[in-house]
Enzyme design. Structure first.
Site, PDB file in Angstrom:
ATOM      1  N   HIS A 296       0.871  -1.172   0.000  1.00  0.00           N
ATOM      2  CA  HIS A 296       0.000   0.000   0.000  1.00  0.00           C
ATOM      3  C   HIS A 296       0.913   1.229   0.000  1.00  0.00           C
ATOM      4  O   HIS A 296       2.011   1.184   0.549  1.00  0.00           O
ATOM      5  CB  HIS A 296      -0.841  -0.041   1.276  1.00  0.00           C
ATOM      6  CG  HIS A 296      -1.919   0.995   1.351  1.00  0.00           C
ATOM      7  ND1 HIS A 296      -1.669   2.291   1.705  1.00  0.00           N
ATOM      8  CD2 HIS A 296      -3.258   0.915   1.148  1.00  0.00           C
ATOM      9  CE1 HIS A 296      -2.802   2.970   1.720  1.00  0.00           C
ATOM     10  NE2 HIS A 296      -3.785   2.165   1.380  1.00  0.00           N
ATOM     11  N   ASP A 373       2.942  -4.542   8.085  1.00  0.00           N
ATOM     12  CA  ASP A 373       1.751  -3.729   7.887  1.00  0.00           C
ATOM     13  C   ASP A 373       0.544  -4.647   8.085  1.00  0.00           C
ATOM     14  O   ASP A 373       0.254  -5.495   7.246  1.00  0.00           O
ATOM     15  CB  ASP A 373       1.787  -3.138   6.467  1.00  0.00           C
ATOM     16  CG  ASP A 373       0.506  -2.397   6.115  1.00  0.00           C
ATOM     17  OD1 ASP A 373      -0.472  -2.481   6.881  1.00  0.00           O
ATOM     18  OD2 ASP A 373       0.496  -1.730   5.063  1.00  0.00           O
ATOM     19  N   GLN A 376      -4.670  -4.809   6.859  1.00  0.00           N
ATOM     20  CA  GLN A 376      -5.674  -5.761   6.387  1.00  0.00           C
ATOM     21  C   GLN A 376      -5.653  -7.043   7.216  1.00  0.00           C
ATOM     22  O   GLN A 376      -6.691  -7.637   7.483  1.00  0.00           O
ATOM     23  CB  GLN A 376      -5.443  -6.099   4.911  1.00  0.00           C
ATOM     24  CG  GLN A 376      -5.620  -4.921   3.972  1.00  0.00           C
ATOM     25  CD  GLN A 376      -7.045  -4.396   3.956  1.00  0.00           C
ATOM     26  OE1 GLN A 376      -8.001  -5.138   4.173  1.00  0.00           O
ATOM     27  NE2 GLN A 376      -7.189  -3.115   3.695  1.00  0.00           N
ATOM     28  N   LYS A 399     -10.459  -0.273  10.389  1.00  0.00           N
ATOM     29  CA  LYS A 399     -10.640  -1.496   9.588  1.00  0.00           C
ATOM     30  C   LYS A 399     -11.024  -2.691  10.453  1.00  0.00           C
ATOM     31  O   LYS A 399     -11.326  -3.759   9.949  1.00  0.00           O
ATOM     32  CB  LYS A 399      -9.364  -1.815   8.817  1.00  0.00           C
ATOM     33  CG  LYS A 399      -8.991  -0.672   7.884  1.00  0.00           C
ATOM     34  CD  LYS A 399      -8.191  -1.143   6.710  1.00  0.00           C
ATOM     35  CE  LYS A 399      -7.424  -0.004   6.099  1.00  0.00           C
ATOM     36  NZ  LYS A 399      -7.975   0.399   4.800  1.00  0.00           N
ATOM     37  N   CYS A 539      -4.660   2.337  -3.845  1.00  0.00           N
ATOM     38  CA  CYS A 539      -3.421   2.853  -3.237  1.00  0.00           C
ATOM     39  C   CYS A 539      -2.282   1.855  -3.398  1.00  0.00           C
ATOM     40  O   CYS A 539      -1.449   1.691  -2.501  1.00  0.00           O
ATOM     41  CB  CYS A 539      -3.609   3.186  -1.763  1.00  0.00           C
ATOM     42  SG  CYS A 539      -4.788   4.491  -1.485  1.00  0.00           S
TER      43      CYS A 539
HETATM   44  C1  LIG Z   1      -2.402  -2.783   3.561  1.00  0.00           C
HETATM   45  C2  LIG Z   1      -2.705  -1.390   4.013  1.00  0.00           C
HETATM   46  N1  LIG Z   1      -1.737  -0.649   4.557  1.00  0.00           N
HETATM   47  C3  LIG Z   1      -1.961   0.590   4.999  1.00  0.00           C
HETATM   48  C4  LIG Z   1      -3.192   1.178   4.905  1.00  0.00           C
HETATM   49  C5  LIG Z   1      -3.367   2.584   5.393  1.00  0.00           C
HETATM   50  O1  LIG Z   1      -4.254   2.640   6.453  1.00  0.00           O
HETATM   51  P1  LIG Z   1      -4.784   4.027   7.000  1.00  0.00           P
HETATM   52  O2  LIG Z   1      -5.295   4.793   5.828  1.00  0.00           O
HETATM   53  O3  LIG Z   1      -5.858   3.655   7.952  1.00  0.00           O
HETATM   54  O4  LIG Z   1      -3.652   4.703   7.675  1.00  0.00           O
HETATM   55  C6  LIG Z   1      -4.244   0.456   4.346  1.00  0.00           C
HETATM   56  C7  LIG Z   1      -5.580   1.046   4.226  1.00  0.00           C
HETATM   57  O5  LIG Z   1      -6.118   1.294   3.188  1.00  0.00           O
HETATM   58  C8  LIG Z   1      -3.987  -0.856   3.887  1.00  0.00           C
HETATM   59  O6  LIG Z   1      -4.957  -1.578   3.337  1.00  0.00           O
END
Ligand SMILES: Cc1ncc(COP(=O)(O)O)c(C=O)c1O
Lengths: 581, 154
Positions: A296, A373, A376, A399, A539
């Site tokens: 991401h 990370d 998910q 999430k 993203c």
């Molecule tokens: C795999 C992953 N990493 C990071 C993020 C970023 O999360 P946040 O926007 O809540 O900081 C997301 C969310 O879309 C994600 O799916």
């Protein structure tokens, strides 16, 4: 009648034989009625128990509110009554103990309830078999309830399935699903006019919130709001306790060794930026960071910024055609200069579950720090940071059915305490002079300024909720829906699912493209049917480029979805084909 | 349902399926790449103006992947601006961007807008407006010699 029969008529023999048969049939009928009654009896006894428990619960609530009343009168009295107040606080914590006892009882109730569901299903099965009894057997016995019902009237909407199909095949409409009933938003409609019922399949973007989380946040603002760690007054102490309590609950839920390892941040993005800014100060020009091609942007851009600042090199593990990490390639990215590896547990764009244990082992062998990370991953299964063995684990509250604007960076305590602060300000300092300051240890060191107090409390409530539903139930429901949706989507001609072919290798996220329509057009048409999905690059633009596409349509499923949501997705996609086919 | 039929009118669907002027122009006197960071769609617009991009715009073409709305808009645009002096092209761009983004009912006679009018349905779908404006912003950039356009840099 019997007394009047003086002479023996042969017809009477036949008649009495018929009588015999008839009474046998009556016997059968009675036994069937008996069976049904017993089942109904059991059911109503369970209901009785349930309502008695609910009664007790509301009694306790009554007691609690009476106590709160007493408490406020006491506050109105002289300061000499502090002793009494202390006792009240004691009583309150007793109450909290009782409350947690209650929630234990509640989960017991949950168990009973699901037992009831099982019985209900068995009843329906019995019922169904009864209906198969030849009608003439039952004719004439008009008193027999079962016989007066047309077949199908009480039969479930969907065909009964074998028990191993799991809860997802529970053949009752939405409102009868206690999990769906916990999420108020699921009963709304969306779109113009009267709208369409919401089929929310954008859970990977953000999850919906159960009533208990919404209530926890509301309760904080209605009854407990104050700043933390600053006031000597009652509310401030109370808010501080609630905030720290949430940290403890979350630490326990994710297997942290100590609450101080749980740092509250804004979300995954901030967690990763924190590590990049703070730990990153240790890295020197020429040092390397290993990432993957499926990250991401939140786990890519902070490292790019750091690399630019400090002259680092980023290296990327390749992604295979089936959307999985190429482990050999991952291994080959490590060199003597590798300082850190950062990778996602689960791909948000494809749903791929990464082989985190193997990746950990490779990184450890090379002595690199590891950040996982979990944005998910944390939404689809229990987290155990101890078992994962990384140095950092990041996830977002929103999430995992919690509020937005709150998330967690978990880190090893000794490592955290050795890292420089991320942001400066109040609460994170030990001593401040005009020329310099010293800093507190983790977690305060990394929580400068007033944090998201209500968010932390809401996130604590979210973890409580997930524990109450149980990860087994959550995973079973998601898996059932993932398999069902995958099978139905595969039937659509010209539709291609990206990512692992086997649903066992992924979470309930389905990314797809269609020959006839661009993801954006798919998204718009589904939206007019009340079906919410995400269309675009998710993203993860480098991953999209890897597959030479601009984006995908992504349906992401949560445990509170049902087969009806999937059926509506499929119907919407047929509509897409009508427009563009 | 009505709104959806408005958005995906026959004209739009046919421009999407068989776009006019798709493919690079060679020779080409100015060009620009347009990008919509929200969805990742990219488009390149080519302009032929042998007398310079301030003079007569002889032809315009485009390449790139995109949704039905962005492709139809690009296709309609290439027809709408070809063989016109620069000033007229600028006016058409302004007219199109106004049609796509203003909250008012389209001013004047929809008939004079030709196929452009078919794009008006997008206004009921705010998330899709940028799909429709991308080609026009990209043409604007090409004519100004900027080389690139982005829907998030206005
Ligand atoms: C795999 C992953 N990493 C990071 C993020 C970023 O999360 P946040 O926007 O809540 O900081 C997301 C969310 O879309 C994600 O799916």
């Amino acid at each position: 009648m019997a007394g009047q029969s003086a002479s023996v008529d042969p017809r009477i023999g036949v008649e009495s034989a018929l009588f015999g048969i008839e009474s046998q049939l009556f016997g059968i009928e009675r036994r069937l009625i008996g069976l049904e009654r017993r089942l109904i009896g059991m059911e109503s006894r369970l209901f009785g128990m349930e309502s008695r428990l609910i009664g007790m619960e509301s009694g306790l609530f009554g007691m609690e509110s009476r106590l709160i009343g007493m408490e406020s009168r006491l506050i109105g009295m002289e300061s000499g009554l502090i002793g009494m107040e202390r006792r009240l606080i004691g009583m309150e914590s007793g109450l909290i103990g009782m409350e947690s006892g209650l929630s234990d009882m509640e989960s017991g109730l949950f168990g009973m309830e699901s037992g009831l569901f099982g019985m209900e299903r068995r009843l329906i099965a019995v019922d169904g078999r009864l209906i198969e009894v030849p009608w003439q057997w039952l004719r004439g016995g008009g008193r027999l309830m079962l016989a007066t019902r047309a077949p199908g009237q009480i039969a479930p909407e969907a065909p009964l399935r074998s028990p191993e199909d799991g809860l997802g095949s529970y053949p009752f409409p939405v409102s009868d699903d206690p999990i769906r009933a916990d999420f108020p938003i699921l009963s709304r409609t969306v779109g113009a006019g009267a709208g369409k019922p919401l089929a929310y399949l954008d859970n990977a973007a953000t999850a919906q919130k159960p009533r208990s989380v919404i209530d926890a946040v509301t309760r904080f603002y209605e009854h407990e709001n104050a700043n933390i760690h600053r006031g000597v007054h009652y509310l401030s102490m109370h808010a501080t306790d609630a905030y720290d309590g949430a940290r403890e609950r979350i630490a326990r839920a994710i297997g942290a060794a100590h609450p101080a390892e749980v740092i509250f941040v804004r979300g995954t993005t901030e967690a990763i930026n924190l590590v990049a800014s703070s730990l990153g100060q240790r890295f020197e020009a020429g040092d390397e960071i290993v990432l993957t091609g499926m990250e991401h942007h939140a786990n890519l851009v902070p490292w790019q910024l750091l690399a630019e600042r400090r002259g680092l090199t980023l290296r990327f593990a390749a992604v295979t055609d089936s959307g999985e990490i190429d482990l050999d390639d991952f291994r080959s990215q490590f060199t003597a200069r590798t300082r850190l590896a950062a990778f996602t547990q689960v791909s948000n764009a494809l749903g791929t579950i990464n082989p985190v244990a193997e990746m950990m082992a490779i990184a450890r062998e090379r002595g690199a720090y590891v950040l996982i990370d979990g944005a998910q991953g944390a939404a689809h299964g229990p987290v155990d940071v101890g078992a994962l063995g990384a140095d950092f684990y990041a996830f977002s509250g929103h999430k995992v059915v919690g509020p937005d604007g709150i998330g967690v960076l978990w880190g090893r305590r000794a490592l955290l305490d050795s890292m420089p602060p991320y942001q400066g300000g109040g609460d994170m300092i030990e001593r401040v002079t005009l020329t310099g300051s010293t800093f507190r240890s983790s977690p305060e060191r990394f929580e400068a300024g007033t944090p998201n107090i209500s968010g932390a409390i809401g996130l604590g409530a979210a973890f409580d909720y997930l524990a109450r539903i149980g990860w087994e139930t959550i995973e079973a429901r998601e898996r059932d829906l993932l398999d069902y949706a995958t099978a139905r989507l595969t039937e659509i001609e010209g539709l291609r699912i990206l990512g692992p072919a086997s649903t066992a290798a992924k979470v309930s996220v389905i990314s797809f493209v269609m020959d006839s329509a661009h993801p954006h057009d798919i998204g718009t048409i589904l939206d007019t049917e009340g079906v919410a999905i995400r269309a675009g690059h998710h993203c993860a633009q480098p991953l999209m480029e890897r597959f030479r596409i601009a984006g995908t349509a992504r349906a992401s499923i949560a445990f509170y979805n049902n087969r009806d949501d999937i059926d509506r997705l499929i119907a919407g996609l047929h509509k897409v084909k009508r427009f563009f086919g | 349902m009505d709104d959806l039929d408005d958005l995906y009118q026959e004209i739009i669907l046919s421009h999407n399926k068989r776009p006019r002027n798709e493919g690079p122009l060679d020779p080409c006197d100015c060009q620009a790449e347009g990008y919509n960071p929200l969805c990742g769609d990219k488009i390149r617009v080519y302009v032929r103006a042998p007398g310079g991009c301030d003079g007569l715009i002889e032809a315009v073409s485009f390449t790139g992947e995109g949704c039905a709305i962005s492709r139809a808009s690009a296709s309609i645009m290439t027809d709408a601006v070809k063989n016109r002096p620069r000033a007229e092209v600028d006016a058409r761009i302004a007219e199109a961007l106004h049609l796509l983004t203003s909250r008012d009912e389209p001013a004047g006679d929809l008939m004079t807008l030709g196929d452009l009018a078919a794009l008006a349905g997008v206004r009921k779908f705010p998330p899709r407006v940028k799909c429709a404006t991308l080609a026009w912003h990209t043409l604007e950039s090409a004519l100004k010699g900027e080389g690139s356009a982005s829907t998030e840099r206005e």
